[in-house]
Every structure is written in C-alpha cells, then in structure tokens.
Design an enzyme around this catalytic site. Structure first.
Site, short mmCIF file in Angstrom:
data_model
loop_
_atom_site.label_atom_id
_atom_site.label_comp_id
_atom_site.label_asym_id
_atom_site.label_seq_id
_atom_site.Cartn_x
_atom_site.Cartn_y
_atom_site.Cartn_z
N ASN A 1 15.47 5.58 3.20
CA ASN A 1 15.45 6.25 1.89
C ASN A 1 14.35 7.32 1.84
O ASN A 1 14.63 8.51 1.92
CB ASN A 1 15.28 5.23 0.76
CG ASN A 1 15.45 5.86 -0.62
OD1 ASN A 1 15.68 7.06 -0.76
ND2 ASN A 1 15.35 5.08 -1.65
N SER A 2 13.09 6.88 1.78
CA SER A 2 12.00 7.84 1.55
C SER A 2 12.02 9.00 2.54
O SER A 2 11.84 10.15 2.15
CB SER A 2 10.64 7.14 1.66
OG SER A 2 10.57 6.07 0.76
N ALA B 1 13.32 -0.01 5.57
CA ALA B 1 11.99 0.36 5.06
C ALA B 1 10.99 0.72 6.14
O ALA B 1 10.91 0.08 7.19
CB ALA B 1 11.38 -0.74 4.20
N GLY B 2 10.26 1.78 5.88
CA GLY B 2 9.13 2.18 6.72
C GLY B 2 9.44 3.26 7.73
O GLY B 2 8.53 3.85 8.29
N GLY C 1 8.16 3.01 1.91
CA GLY C 1 7.52 4.28 1.62
C GLY C 1 6.27 4.57 2.44
O GLY C 1 5.62 5.58 2.22
N LYS D 1 22.24 -6.04 -2.25
CA LYS D 1 21.00 -6.04 -1.48
C LYS D 1 19.97 -6.83 -2.30
O LYS D 1 19.58 -6.40 -3.39
CB LYS D 1 20.51 -4.62 -1.23
CG LYS D 1 19.19 -4.59 -0.46
CD LYS D 1 18.66 -3.18 -0.27
CE LYS D 1 17.23 -3.26 0.24
NZ LYS D 1 16.55 -1.97 0.20
#
EC number: 2.8.1.10
Lengths: 259, 355
Positions: free
Chosen positions: A207-208, A185-186, A159, A98
C-alpha cells in the site's frame, strides 16, 4: 502462469494492493488499473454512505474484475473485528475479510491473540479469512488450523518501508505452511517484493510504497513486474547460493579416494 | 497537597527533542521540516483527517482570564436544546462532516454531565465518530459517555507551569492543576479510546511548555498502550476580555515545535485547528499535521444560524468553507478525508473490556 488460489477464488495477478494513503481516489484507481491487480483491500472506516466523494467502496466496485477484500483496520478486539467483518460483507458482498486487529492505534502491530479468536469465528462462518499477523511461525500454523485461507505476516511495521526485516521468520512460515503466505506491510521497493516472491510467498500486499510514490501508477506497474519476475524466477529454479570457496588443497584428501 | 508527577519534571523524557526546539536558524528548520514530512508520509500517507467542532453551550463556571466563555463575560449565554443539537448535526452532515467534537464550558448546573451525555447520544446517531471537549469528569462519567458512543475526549492543560496556571484560573473547579492533569488518564480508564492534549501556547515560556506537553504525550502512550493519543497546538487568539498573552509564539516557533513533535512522536495524530491562518494551515498540512478542523463555528448554534449572536470562545482565523479548504489540500496533493472511522468500533461491550 499458475493462478493464486484463495478459498474458491483464483487470481492471475499476485499483487494485492491497499487503497489507503493516496492523494486522491482518482490517483488510487489509476494505480490499481496500472498494476493489473485483481484483489484490493479497503477499510470499513473509509466506506462513506453519506458522501460519495469521500467513499472508497463505490469507486472500487466500478472496476471490472476487481475483488474487494474489506479489512477491519480500527478494530482493537476480536469482537470488534467480527462485527466489522459482518458489516463489511453486507456492504461489499465479498466473502473475503482481511483480519487486522491492532490494539495500539499508534504502531498498528497486530494482536496475535485477538486475531486468532476472530479468525476462528469468521472462518467458521464461511469467510475467506486473510489475517494480518506478526511473522510468527507458530501463530501461522494455529491460524491454518482454524481455517484461514492464507496468512499475511508483516515484512516490517506498516508504513515503515523497512522491507523484509522479518525474512528469517517468513521463510520458516513458508516452509511449514499449507496455505498461501502473503507478505503484507513494510515493503518499500519492487526489489523487495521480488525477493519475497523468490523466497516462496504466493503474493505480496503493498500500500504505502505505491500510495506515496511521486507517480503511484508507475510504481504500481513496477511492483506488478517485480512480483511476476520473482514468481517466475522461483519456478525456474534459482541457483543455490554457495557459502564458501572450494579450497585448492582439499581438506579431506587425507581420507583417500572414495571406494 | 499532592506532589507533581515524576513525568512532568523528568527532563530525560524529552531530552532528545529539546535541542531541536532550542535551535532558531532557518537551515535547521528546513531540515526538520523535511524529516517531519518524510515521517508523516510513511505513517499517514497523503491523508488529512477532518473534524468539526460543535459548540453546545457557552455557559461556564470558570474564570480563565484568556477565554471568551469565562463566567464574568457579559455576552449572552446560550445552550442548544436537543432539537437544536440535532439540527446543527444535520447542517454539519450536509457539509460532509463525519467526525464531530462537542464543546461546552466548565460544568455548571445548567450544563452538566446529563446534558452532555444526551448530546453524545444524539451525535452518535448521526456521526461515525464523536468526541467531547468539555469539563473534567470522573471515571464513571467517562464510562457513561463511552457507552453512548463517545470515542475521544480533548482536554488541554492550558499551561504546564503550576504557578502560571494558578494565576490564570481565577476561580472555579478548573483551579485544581493536578485534577486537570490527571483527566486524560481518568477518561482512558473509563473506556474512552483516544485522548487529545495540548497547551494553550502563549500562556507560559514556549520551549518549557512544548517539552512538558511532549512528556505528557509520551507518559500517556507508555502507561496506556491501547489508548490513542493526539496533540493539538492551539495558540491564543483574540477573544472577548482582551487578554494579552505574556509570551509571543511566532509562526516559525510553532512550525518548529510541530516538526519536532512529529519526529519525537512519529505515529500519533498532530492536530491543527482553524485558530490558525489559512496560509499557516495549508503550509503545515502534511508536514507533521495529520488532523485538521474545518468550517469551524465557535458560536453556539453557528451551523444553522450564520449570524448566531452568542459569544464565541475565540475568533476563528481560517474561515474558509469546507469546500475551499479541501480544494487547498488537494492542490497540495493531499486527500481530505471526512470519514476515517466506523461506528462498528464503538461497541460499548468491547469498550468495557479494554478499560
């Protein structure tokens, strides 16, 4: 269910998970297992040869059927990302990389120019290249041209939990792309992951939202269900949205009946 | 004499945060804590990055009234030789540490740039991340350190009040307020990836100091968009010399300041050292603070010799072992991380390109 194809690999799960930000390695592993994910990304920064307790690579490689996708988070230039990719391949044995290049260490927005440079080199070297990019349709095509196996536009800042704030651009990328588009992301909640899949993404990377949930394993499971639901709905044919009501006195009656 | 930079005196640069610092009721503190925690969780998750200081030398040419290393202190002076530096690093490595901050006093003929560069070279062989808290250097010197594997520097302005600054620094090269103020910019220009700044809290009026520090961080972030910036919150601790600070900085004010910084600077590392008590550190971890020191020895040679006799720069307050501190973080559902960087990113060529 169709498989997700990335390079020569196929995956039945379309949920890719990140491994950072968890409260502990065991909480992370539990979430991965609960989600049924088959592909996870892990930062070279978190590979620790010196101390097993602090190391993410070792525990991840023990989960059967899991493919590792090392990431170059920390790299600020193409040169650094390429170096990190080489080291990561050696350590993990995985052909996936990645590419994540953020020259500004605070907001972590990807650098399109350095990313393109690095991807061109790494695709030429046989990596399965998965670049994390701004939601830019032109950049996405340029990356496809140099041999990337997927493009991973951001839904919103890493995040931030702002969801699919780039939806309009991601739709263009999906429409134009011949390689899988993965929103990365997001994303804050499973419904947003579901929406990304309905929109036409081949997978989502989270992830987050999982790592900071009160119960990461339950949240990972919820995301997995949402991703599956979105993919199934898309294949089932989603009813088109109608923008306007139909007037009771038709506006075109003056044209007479069609002959 | 050069005039003060515009950012230092432009109150507009910190106007959004000033009201948060001027409140002093419990309810607003609690609200601010909740916001700081939410912002921290989104951007940093449940990770606390750990580092440890390594005191190379306590030789010093400066006369800072508040410091145990000042050149008129009578305690024995010492510097580690290369073999001792290596031994200290190995002892730190055995504790799991992967991120080291090398410290010295102000530049002297005994401990100058060449000595420091050699120390960085040795440290970079053992640690993925090496940072330096020493004396202000030239752009060329910073480039030299970056090429040896130094990725960060820490340089505290001590106080942003120029008059207080003059009175507190009795002699030595550190007397030049502006030269010190511009040090982070020289480091970044020399290719150092990240700079840590701070004010030694208690030297000047706390709200004014906090706002100037915030403006400094924002100025650096805006002007040098590729540089990492972090902020530390050192409070004056007892030290040899017995200096008594003019201003009291209470736990509540310090907590409020850290929360407000997290809100005003949502994505930079905020650092808390072992100067603070275990209770305060455990409480603040994750509420804005994302980076903490561990197992700190503030004496020269402190990791190898438990009873090193040289003067310490200040008295450590949280003297728990790395293990005990990590256990406390884990009990708070936070993950202590010893390695959050990789030497792959210390490429000197890439560093030059960035500069």
């Amino acid at each position: 269910m169709d498989s997700l194809r990335l390079g020569t690999y196929t995956f039945s799960s379309r949920l890719i998970l990140g491994t950072g930000k968890f409260s502990s390695t065991s909480a992370m592993l539990e979430a991965l297992r609960a989600s049924g994910t088959q592909l996870v990304t892990v930062a070279l920064r978190r590979f620790n040869r010196e101390q097993a307790e602090d190391d993410l690579f070792g525990p991840l490689s023990q989960i059967e059927g899991l493919t590792l996708m090392p990431n170059t988070s920390g790299a600020a230039t193409a040169k650094e990302a390429v170096k990190a990719a080489h080291i990561s391949r050696e350590l993990s044995g995985s052909p996936f990389i990645k590419v994540e290049i953020h020259p500004n260490p605070h907001h972590l927005m990807p650098d399109p120019i350095e990313t393109w440079e690095a991807c061109k080199i790494l695709a030429g070297e046989g990596f399965i290249v998965m670049p994390y990019i701004p939601a830019d349709p032109v950049l996405a095509k340029r990356l496809e041209e140099v041999g990337c196996s997927s493009v991973m536009p951001l839904g919103s800042a890493i995040g931030s939990g702002q969801g699919l704030s780039t939806a309009d651009m991601v739709k263009i990328i999906i429409r134009e792309s011949s390689i899988p588009v993965i929103v990365d992301a997001g994303l804050r909640s499973p419904s947003e992951a579901c929406a990304a899949m309905e929109m036409g993404c081949e997978a989502v990377l989270v992830n987050s939202a999982v790592a900071v949930a009160r119960d990461p394993a339950a949240m990972a499971r919820a995301f997995a269900k949402a991703v599956e639901a979105g993919f199934e709905a898309r294949n089932a044919g989603i009813m088109p949205r109608s923008g306007t009501a139909v007037a009771t006195s038709p506006l075109t009656s003056f044209l007479g009946a069609a002959s | 004499m050069k005039s003060l930079p515009a950012w230092l005196i432009d109150a507009r640069l910190s106007a959004d945060i000033e009201p948060l610092l001027r409140q002093n009721d419990a309810a607003s503190l609690e609200r601010l804590a909740a916001e700081a925690q939410a912002v921290t969780l989104r951007r940093f998750g449940r990770i606390i990055s750990l580092y440890a200081p390594l005191y190379l030398s306590n030789f010093c040419s400066s006369g800072c009234v508040y410091c145990g290393f000042a050149s008129d202190r009578t305690s024995p002076r010492r510097k580690l030789d290369t073999g001792e530096i290596e031994k200290e690093l190995l002892a730190m490595k055995a504790l799991g540490i992967g991120d080291v901050l090398l410290l010295t006093g102000e530049r002297t003929s005994t401990v100058g740039f060449d000595y420091l560069r050699r120390a960085v070279e040795i440290a970079a062989r053992h640690m993925p991340r090496v940072a330096v808290e020493a004396f202000p250097m030239s752009v060329a010197e910073y480039r030299g350190l970056a090429e040896c594997g130094c990725t960060g520097i820490t340089i505290y302005q001590e106080t942003y009040d120029p008059e207080n600054y003059r009175d507190l620094h009795r002699w030595g090269p550190k007397q030049d307020f502006l030269e010190r103020l511009e040090t982070p910019e020289r480091a970044i220009t020399g290719g150092i990836r990240s700079v840590g700044i701070g004010a030694l809290l208690g030297l000047s009026e706390p709200v004014g100091e906090a706002l100037a520090l915030l403006r400094h961080a924002r100025h650096l972030c805006r002007t040098y968009w590729k540089a990492g910036v972090s902020v530390s919150f050192p409070r004056i601790r007892p030290q040899e010399g017995g200096f008594q600070p003019s201003f009291t900085v209470s736990d509540r004010f310090l907590a409020r300041m850290i929360f407000a910084f997290r809100v005003g600077l949502p994505d930079i590392d905020l650092v808390l050292s072992t100067r603070e008590s275990s209770n305060f550190r455990d409480g603040m971890a994750g509420l804005g603070i994302t980076r903490m020191s561990i197992a700190s020895r503030t004496t020269v040679g402190g990791y190898v010799e438990a009873d090193a006799t040289s003067a310490s720069q200040f008295e450590v307050c949280d003297d728990r072992s790395a293990e005990a501190f990590c256990a406390a973080l884990r009990a708070k559902n936070l993950d202590p991380v010893f390695k959050n960087w990789d030497a792959a990113y210390n490429n000197p060529l890439a560093t030059e390109e960035r500069a």
